[in-house]
Each structure stands twice: as C-alpha cells, then as structure tokens.
Scaffold this active site. Structure first.
Site, PDB file in Angstrom:
ATOM      1  N   GLY A  30     -48.513 -97.604  61.960  1.00 30.46           N
ATOM      2  CA  GLY A  30     -49.882 -99.141  61.843  1.00 30.46           C
ATOM      3  C   GLY A  30     -51.043 -97.871  62.210  1.00 30.46           C
ATOM      4  O   GLY A  30     -51.366 -96.937  62.521  1.00 30.46           O
ATOM      5  N   GLU A  31     -52.452 -98.850  61.517  1.00 30.81           N
ATOM      6  CA  GLU A  31     -53.673 -99.049  61.993  1.00 30.81           C
ATOM      7  C   GLU A  31     -54.227 -99.193  62.997  1.00 30.81           C
ATOM      8  O   GLU A  31     -54.205-100.604  63.027  1.00 30.81           O
ATOM      9  CB  GLU A  31     -54.136 -98.694  60.833  1.00 30.81           C
ATOM     10  N   SER A  60     -56.403 -92.610  66.205  1.00 28.15           N
ATOM     11  CA  SER A  60     -56.803 -92.400  65.044  1.00 28.15           C
ATOM     12  C   SER A  60     -57.238 -93.542  64.081  1.00 28.15           C
ATOM     13  O   SER A  60     -55.553 -94.441  63.705  1.00 28.15           O
ATOM     14  CB  SER A  60     -55.770 -91.203  64.220  1.00 28.15           C
ATOM     15  N   LEU A  86     -60.095 -89.012  57.205  1.00 28.75           N
ATOM     16  CA  LEU A  86     -60.902 -88.199  56.252  1.00 28.75           C
ATOM     17  C   LEU A  86     -60.298 -87.978  54.855  1.00 28.75           C
ATOM     18  O   LEU A  86     -60.483 -88.929  53.634  1.00 28.75           O
ATOM     19  CB  LEU A  86     -61.873 -87.542  56.905  1.00 28.75           C
ATOM     20  N   CYS A  96     -48.299 -91.715  52.736  1.00 28.04           N
ATOM     21  CA  CYS A  96     -47.642 -92.023  53.981  1.00 28.04           C
ATOM     22  C   CYS A  96     -46.858 -92.825  53.365  1.00 28.04           C
ATOM     23  O   CYS A  96     -46.426 -93.812  53.376  1.00 28.04           O
ATOM     24  CB  CYS A  96     -48.872 -93.102  54.720  1.00 28.04           C
ATOM     25  N   CYS A 123     -47.174 -86.420  60.429  1.00 24.07           N
ATOM     26  CA  CYS A 123     -48.161 -87.585  60.520  1.00 24.07           C
ATOM     27  C   CYS A 123     -47.637 -88.293  59.138  1.00 24.07           C
ATOM     28  O   CYS A 123     -47.163 -87.596  57.550  1.00 24.07           O
ATOM     29  CB  CYS A 123     -48.945 -86.468  60.286  1.00 24.07           C
ATOM     30  N   GLU A 134     -40.826 -96.517  66.451  1.00 18.52           N
ATOM     31  CA  GLU A 134     -40.310 -95.285  66.386  1.00 18.52           C
ATOM     32  C   GLU A 134     -41.773 -94.472  67.242  1.00 18.52           C
ATOM     33  O   GLU A 134     -42.668 -94.636  66.163  1.00 18.52           O
ATOM     34  CB  GLU A 134     -40.639 -94.533  64.635  1.00 18.52           C
ATOM     35  N   CYS A 178     -47.251-100.971  57.742  1.00 24.29           N
ATOM     36  CA  CYS A 178     -48.701-101.031  57.489  1.00 24.29           C
ATOM     37  C   CYS A 178     -49.408-100.922  56.940  1.00 24.29           C
ATOM     38  O   CYS A 178     -48.220-101.317  55.649  1.00 24.29           O
ATOM     39  CB  CYS A 178     -49.540 -99.548  57.667  1.00 24.29           C
ATOM     40  N   CYS A 200     -47.147 -89.202  70.431  1.00 27.88           N
ATOM     41  CA  CYS A 200     -48.017 -89.994  68.878  1.00 27.88           C
ATOM     42  C   CYS A 200     -46.835 -91.132  69.034  1.00 27.88           C
ATOM     43  O   CYS A 200     -45.843 -91.670  69.234  1.00 27.88           O
ATOM     44  CB  CYS A 200     -47.474 -89.364  67.868  1.00 27.88           C
ATOM     45  N   CYS A 224     -51.647 -95.805  52.499  1.00 28.51           N
ATOM     46  CA  CYS A 224     -52.520 -94.326  52.482  1.00 28.51           C
ATOM     47  C   CYS A 224     -51.675 -93.556  51.557  1.00 28.51           C
ATOM     48  O   CYS A 224     -49.636 -94.403  51.813  1.00 28.51           O
ATOM     49  CB  CYS A 224     -52.617 -93.315  53.481  1.00 28.51           C
TER      50      CYS A 224
HETATM   51  S1  SF4 Z   1     -49.656 -95.438  59.112  1.00 29.93           S
HETATM   52 FE1  SF4 Z   1     -52.013 -94.659  59.061  1.00 29.93          FE
HETATM   53  S2  SF4 Z   1     -51.844 -93.235  57.408  1.00 29.93           S
HETATM   54 FE2  SF4 Z   1     -49.863 -94.262  56.790  1.00 29.93          FE
HETATM   55  S3  SF4 Z   1     -50.681 -96.291  55.659  1.00 29.93           S
HETATM   56 FE3  SF4 Z   1     -51.618 -97.015  57.807  1.00 29.93          FE
HETATM   57  S4  SF4 Z   1     -53.825 -96.498  57.710  1.00 29.93           S
HETATM   58 FE4  SF4 Z   1     -52.699 -95.229  56.030  1.00 29.93          FE
END
Ligand code: SF4
Length: 336
Positions: free
Chosen positions: A152-153, A184, A208, A109, A324, A81, A102, A95, A106
């Site tokens: 994803g991170e 990010s 954060l 998320c 987000c 996506e 991921c 984006c 979080c």
């Molecule tokens: S995609 Fe970003 S906000 Fe979502 S779990 Fe992974 S690090 Fe956290």
C-alpha cells in the site's frame, strides 16, 4: 483487536488502570488477560471477551536471509503481510503494510498488480508491530525500527497511518523513537507538504526510480498526474520546514533505468538537495531483471563521484517474497 473498542471499554476507569492495560499489551506483551494479575478479575474477564489479545498470524521463515514474513488474518478472510528484517548489527526493522493491495500499480511491484482492496485502520497497523514485538520477545530481542514500506501507499491512508505512528512512538506503548520510524511514499506532493507540517520527526522516503518524467511515468503511473517538478517542489518544502534529510529510493531495473546517462540525469536532479539515495537492485519476478553487479556498481559510482550520498539495500528475503515490492495479499505459499 480494535483499540477504539478498548478505549470505550476503559472510558470509565481511572488513569492508572489505562496505564496497567497499556503495559500489559505493549510492554509485557501478554497474549492472555488472565496473566494480568494486577487487574480485577471482573475487568480481566470483560477484556478477555471483548478485547482478546490473540493475533491470528503465522510466520514464514526465509532460508536465504535473516528476514521473516508474517501473514496476519483480519476480518475472517483478509490477509496482511508484514516483514521483519534482522540485521547483523542487531537492528530489527519491521516493514508494515498500510493498505490491502494498492491502487498505484508501479511496474516493479506485485502488490500493485492486485489493485486496491481497502485501507488498514490504525489497530490493524499496530497489530503487525505487536505481532513481531511478541515474536522478538520470545527470542530475547525487540523491534528497533519501523518502515512503512509494505503493501500500500501510506499517504493514501494518511490519517490512519499517522495515528498508528503516534501509538508506535508513544512512551506508554511501543516507545519506538520517531527518528527510527520511516514512511515511504510513491510521491504525493500535497501529502508530503502536509507531513512536513506535522510536529513529528519521522523520516520521509520517496520512491523515485527515474530522473525524468517520460521514464518515471512508465515505471510509476502516478507520475502522469504528479510530475517530477511538482514532486521535487514538495520535497524541497519538506526539507525547508523540517531541516531533515529525505531518502530517495531507486529500484534498479536492468536495461530500463540503470544506464550511465540516467545516473548523470539523476545527479542533475538531486544535486544540492539534502538527501540520501537508496539503490535497490530489482529482486522480483521476470520479465524485469536486476542489473548485473558491475552495472549497479557503475551507477552507484557516478552518483558518489558527483557528491550524492548513496546506500545500497542488502538483499532481504527474496525467497519468501518479502523483498521490496513483493508483498501480495493472500499468498499462502512456500511455508517454512
Ligand atoms: S505498494 Fe508501493 S511500490 Fe507497490 S504499487 Fe503501491 S506505491 Fe507502488
């Protein structure tokens, strides 16, 4: 579309051919090699067979805002996506996703709920940008900014993300200025330091979401491993090395991290640091909720009255699940 294969296919060609091919892909944004009249017929048909220009993607429009979500199919059954945010100022921000799923889970998320599936390779990241560059071209416009804030991170897929960033920035390819690209991260101190040592002026954003370890560990399990002092030490290293401002993203969740006391703690944590705080009222699924507007305003005032630079992200695309923390693998709903 695998750019490594393209490099191999063109290995024996003269440099000007490579330039012509890059121009066809990234500047002219062609979708069919038959339209590249300056390439020999033999090369065109070989590229058509081995490096087709088609992207298997479809658009989901948002009726509520100016954001557009694309779902791109890779590997037959994997879906990525990507979201385009069209700002009233004329800025077009894409984006992009860096992983499928991921591992960091979080609290706010949806992507995190899926767990980790796999990393995206540089071609799969570039393809997302190409998809929207073509989409905008057909509307007489183009991409102005890229943010790595999708699924994803990015720093858990560091090398592939950096390779994609170099292509996005390359003057023969997308030619999007490094200062218009942001990465990010949820806060991986070692990778923040590594990134600080790269000779590239890409922006850094750190998610954060809380000013103390107890609260941040509840919102972001990664914090149990990398606590706030270690994170801040890496951020300070980044600022010292690059002299660049860091953006701290702060998802405001009703009754959890939005009180006056927490705002004051945040001031204490960030005072004197070259930074901008981006407040993002939660816009995902229940049971979490966005704070009332008056609470968001009060939180923002405390930060500003104490000298912090603050912005508040406008709502983008919550009706198409593109805001987000809402990008999820494989959702095929709410089309058009
Ligand atoms: S995609 Fe970003 S906000 Fe979502 S779990 Fe992974 S690090 Fe956290």
């Amino acid at each position: 579309m695998d750019f490594k294969i393209l490099d191999k296919l063109l290995a024996g060609e003269r440099p000007y051919r490579l330039k012509q091919v890059n121009k066809a892909i990234f500047k002219d944004l062609l979708t069919n090699w038959d339209d590249t009249t300056n390439l020999p017929l033999e090369l065109r048909s070989m590229l058509s067979r081995q490096f087709p220009l088609s992207i298997d993607g479809r658009i989901i429009d948002s009726r509520e805002s100016d954001s557009v979500k694309a779902i791109i199919r890779i590997d037959g059954d994997m879906l990525i996506e990507t979201v385009l945010m069209q700002h009233k100022t004329g800025r077009n921000t894409v984006c992009v996703s860096s992983q499928i799923g991921c591992a960091l889970d979080c609290l706010f998320c949806q992507t995190g709920k899926l767990g980790y599936r796999r990393d995206l390779d540089p071609s799969e990241i570039i393809m997302q940008v190409l998809f929207f560059q073509r989409y905008l071209k057909s509307r007489g416009s183009s991409i102005s900014n890229i943010v790595f804030m999708g699924m994803g991170e990015p720093f858990l897929n560091y090398d592939n993300v950096l390779e994609a960033v170099r292509s996005i920035n390359n003057h023969e390819k997308f030619e999007i200025g490094a200062r218009h690209i942001s990465i990010s991260t949820a806060g991986l101190p070692e990778k923040i330091k590594l990134f600080a040592d790269e000779k590239i002026q890409v922006n850094l954003a750190v998610s954060l979401n809380a000013p103390n370890d107890e609260l941040r560990s509840r919102i972001m399990p990664l914090n149990q491993k990398h606590k706030i002092p270690e994170l801040m030490e890496s951020v300070k290293y980044y600022i010292k090395r690059t002299n660049r401002k860091v953006m701290f993203e702060y998802v405001l969740i009703d009754g959890l991290n939005d009180s006056d006391e927490i705002a004051k703690e945040l001031v204490d944590l960030l005072k004197g640091i070259l930074c901008l705080v981006n407040l993002i009222p939660y816009n995902g699924e229940p049971p979490l909720k966005s704070p009332p507007k008056i609470r968001t305003g009060a939180f923002k005032n405390i930060l500003q009255e104490n000298g912090l630079n603050v912005t508040q992200r406008s709502r983008f695309g919550s009706d198409i699940k593109s805001a987000c923390g809402q990008l999820v693998f494989g959702e095929e709903r709410s089309e058009g």
